[in-house]
Design a protein around this motif. Structure first.
Motif, mmCIF file in Angstrom:
data_model
loop_
_atom_site.group_PDB
_atom_site.id
_atom_site.type_symbol
_atom_site.label_atom_id
_atom_site.label_comp_id
_atom_site.label_asym_id
_atom_site.label_seq_id
_atom_site.Cartn_x
_atom_site.Cartn_y
_atom_site.Cartn_z
ATOM 1 N N ALA A 159 84.162 10.607 22.897
ATOM 2 C CA ALA A 159 84.917 11.496 22.015
ATOM 3 C C ALA A 159 84.365 12.919 22.053
ATOM 4 C CB ALA A 159 84.883 10.953 20.585
ATOM 5 N N VAL A 160 83.043 13.054 22.123
ATOM 6 C CA VAL A 160 82.430 14.383 22.181
ATOM 7 C C VAL A 160 82.806 15.090 23.481
ATOM 8 C CG1 VAL A 160 80.240 15.614 22.306
ATOM 9 C CG2 VAL A 160 80.539 13.780 20.641
ATOM 10 N N GLU A 161 82.718 14.377 24.615
ATOM 11 C CA GLU A 161 83.061 14.986 25.902
ATOM 12 C C GLU A 161 84.537 15.362 25.956
ATOM 13 O OE1 GLU A 161 81.181 15.927 28.366
ATOM 14 O OE2 GLU A 161 79.368 15.301 27.336
ATOM 15 N N THR A 162 85.394 14.530 25.381
ATOM 16 C CA THR A 162 86.827 14.841 25.352
ATOM 17 C C THR A 162 87.086 16.104 24.546
ATOM 18 O OG1 THR A 162 87.351 12.479 25.540
ATOM 19 C CG2 THR A 162 89.092 13.939 24.749
ATOM 20 N N THR A 163 86.440 16.214 23.404
ATOM 21 C CA THR A 163 86.621 17.398 22.566
ATOM 22 C C THR A 163 86.074 18.651 23.242
ATOM 23 O OG1 THR A 163 86.414 15.983 20.612
ATOM 24 C CG2 THR A 163 86.210 18.355 20.277
ATOM 25 N N LYS A 164 84.897 18.532 23.880
ATOM 26 C CA LYS A 164 84.324 19.680 24.573
ATOM 27 C C LYS A 164 85.209 20.155 25.714
ATOM 28 C CE LYS A 164 80.070 19.605 25.757
ATOM 29 N NZ LYS A 164 78.774 19.142 26.325
ATOM 30 N N SER A 165 85.754 19.202 26.469
ATOM 31 C CA SER A 165 86.633 19.583 27.572
ATOM 32 C C SER A 165 87.928 20.201 27.067
ATOM 33 C CB SER A 165 86.937 18.352 28.424
ATOM 34 O OG SER A 165 87.848 18.663 29.448
ATOM 35 N N LEU A 166 88.441 19.690 25.957
ATOM 36 C CA LEU A 166 89.695 20.204 25.425
ATOM 37 C C LEU A 166 89.540 21.625 24.911
ATOM 38 C CD1 LEU A 166 92.650 19.370 24.743
ATOM 39 C CD2 LEU A 166 91.810 18.750 22.475
ATOM 40 N N LEU A 167 88.455 21.890 24.223
ATOM 41 C CA LEU A 167 88.226 23.209 23.623
ATOM 42 C C LEU A 167 87.509 24.176 24.553
ATOM 43 C CD1 LEU A 167 87.147 22.096 20.033
ATOM 44 C CD2 LEU A 167 89.433 22.750 20.831
ATOM 45 N N ASN A 168 87.166 23.702 25.763
ATOM 46 C CA ASN A 168 86.463 24.536 26.736
ATOM 47 C C ASN A 168 85.188 25.104 26.114
ATOM 48 O OD1 ASN A 168 85.898 25.799 29.118
ATOM 49 N ND2 ASN A 168 87.465 27.384 28.914
ATOM 50 N N CYS A 169 84.345 24.180 25.617
ATOM 51 C CA CYS A 169 83.143 24.599 24.894
ATOM 52 C C CYS A 169 82.110 25.249 25.802
ATOM 53 C CB CYS A 169 82.522 23.396 24.185
ATOM 54 S SG CYS A 169 83.514 22.779 22.805
ATOM 55 N N ASP A 170 82.173 24.972 27.100
ATOM 56 C CA ASP A 170 81.190 25.582 27.995
ATOM 57 C C ASP A 170 81.271 27.108 27.957
ATOM 58 O OD1 ASP A 170 80.271 23.118 28.741
ATOM 59 O OD2 ASP A 170 81.564 22.963 30.496
ATOM 60 N N LEU B 234 73.786 31.974 25.610
ATOM 61 C CA LEU B 234 72.749 31.781 26.616
ATOM 62 C C LEU B 234 72.176 33.122 27.040
ATOM 63 C CD1 LEU B 234 74.356 29.007 28.851
ATOM 64 C CD2 LEU B 234 72.673 28.749 27.019
ATOM 65 N N LEU B 235 70.867 33.237 26.929
ATOM 66 C CA LEU B 235 70.202 34.474 27.303
ATOM 67 C C LEU B 235 70.200 34.622 28.811
ATOM 68 C CD1 LEU B 235 67.141 34.274 24.886
ATOM 69 C CD2 LEU B 235 69.371 35.330 24.487
ATOM 70 N N GLY B 236 70.551 35.806 29.295
ATOM 71 C CA GLY B 236 70.583 36.050 30.729
ATOM 72 C C GLY B 236 71.763 35.428 31.432
ATOM 73 N N CYS B 237 72.791 35.056 30.673
ATOM 74 C CA CYS B 237 73.947 34.402 31.294
ATOM 75 C C CYS B 237 74.684 35.345 32.234
ATOM 76 C CB CYS B 237 74.881 33.889 30.205
ATOM 77 S SG CYS B 237 76.344 33.034 30.810
ATOM 78 N N GLU B 238 74.770 36.617 31.870
ATOM 79 C CA GLU B 238 75.488 37.560 32.722
ATOM 80 C C GLU B 238 74.759 37.768 34.048
ATOM 81 O OE1 GLU B 238 75.926 41.074 30.453
ATOM 82 O OE2 GLU B 238 77.574 40.301 29.228
#
Length: 322
Positions: free
Chosen positions: A250-261, A268-272
């Protein structure tokens, strides 16, 4: 100058600290009056008992109760009935303890008493906890393929609906099924098997267990006179393991649906810098490959004999070799 991601990260930490403070204030407001009422009842019960038994020393009674409570914390009851002498460390109870420990639920009832048991618990958990969560993660990913990816793929073939729309339709259905199968329906079973649990208590137990909180205020299989306690505890272990995998699904489904990444990348520091490096790597790789191919071709041309060279025929002055 403060980086944008650093600012967002500090903002997130501030929100979390405020959320902890909010929880502490609410729990204190809700539970402290009940604690005071219970303390008054215990004090009255203590005074009434001493008044009814004037020959009993208050110090001896207090010492006896303190020792009884310590024994109870180790899973040994001071009651004189037969059920009070049940073995808490037989094989099935130990198996239940191992399962709840490796899943980090940890009801805390019972817990190792001996130093050898404590040391073995440390070494056993150091290996078993990462192994358990790796297996649960792999199981959740397989369930994600079986119960989300394949159904959506098949529906897209027959009905030609966009994938995003299908995900928004499929996710609430899947999460509702998980909620029913692993929270609401098991709560009915726990309500029937556990004598002193109400349905709301059973739902609370399911949630506390499958979120690995494991407060230990409700532990299944601890009531005396239960039917087939061995089979019951083994089934509870299976329920916890499968239920944890379902919660991860359920957590992975929700993360994929909402594009949590994409949302997580804001904190995230230094992401750019990492993103720029990833974008620059293919260009650098292509340049290196082109340079290598060019050098390889030049080396090959130098090594090819003149008679086999594909270059056009040469003319020396105005005289042709022919």
């Amino acid at each position: 100058m403060v980086n944008r991601h650093s600012f967002y990260y500090c903002l997130l930490l501030t929100f979390y600290v405020l959320y902890l403070i909010f929880g502490g204030l609410v729990f204190s407001t809700l539970e402290q009056p009940h604690e005071e009422d219970l303390r008054v009842k215990v004090e009255n019960m203590w005074n009434d008992f001493l008044a009814a038994h004037p020959c009993l020393s208050e110090q001896k009674l207090e010492d006896f109760l303190r020792k009884a409570m310590v024994a109870k914390s180790f899973g040994v009851s001071a009651l004189r009935n037969v059920s009070g002498y049940e073995n808490r460390w037989d094989f099935v109870s130990s198996l239940f303890f191992a399962g709840t420990t490796l899943t980090t639920i940890g009801y805390g009832h019972p817990f190792p008493i001996s130093w050898a048991g404590k040391l073995f618990c440390l070494m056993y958990s150091m290996i078993g906890i990462p192994l358990t969560f790796s297996i649960l993660s792999i199981t959740a990913r397989n369930m994600l393929i079986l119960f989300r990816d394949k159904p959506i793929h098949n529906i897209r073939i027959y009905f030609r609906v966009s994938k995003k729309r299908l995900e928004w339709i499929h996710a609430p259905i899947l999460i509702t099924l998980i909620l029913a199968m692993f929270f609401l329906v098991p709560a009915v079973i726990f309500d029937l098997v556990e004598g002193n649990w109400e349905y709301l208590d059973a739902v609370y137990f399911c949630f506390i267990s499958l979120t690995t909180v494991g407060l230990g205020d409700y532990v299944p299989g601890e009531q005396s006179g239960q039917q087939m306690p061995v089979l019951y505890k083994v089934m509870v272990i299976g329920y916890l393991l499968v239920g944890l995998a379902a919660v991860l699904l359920a957590v992975e489904t929700t993360k994929s649906l909402l594009n949590c990444d994409r949302l997580f990348n804001l904190f995230l520091l230094g992401c750019e810098d990492v993103r720029r490096d990833e974008e620059a790597d293919p260009v650098l790789t292509n340049d290196l490959e082109d340079s290598f191919v060019q050098r390889h071709d030049e080396t090959t041309r130098r090594r090819v004999p003149h008679s086999l060279s594909p270059t056009p025929e040469k003319f020396y002055g105005t005289i042709s070799p022919s």
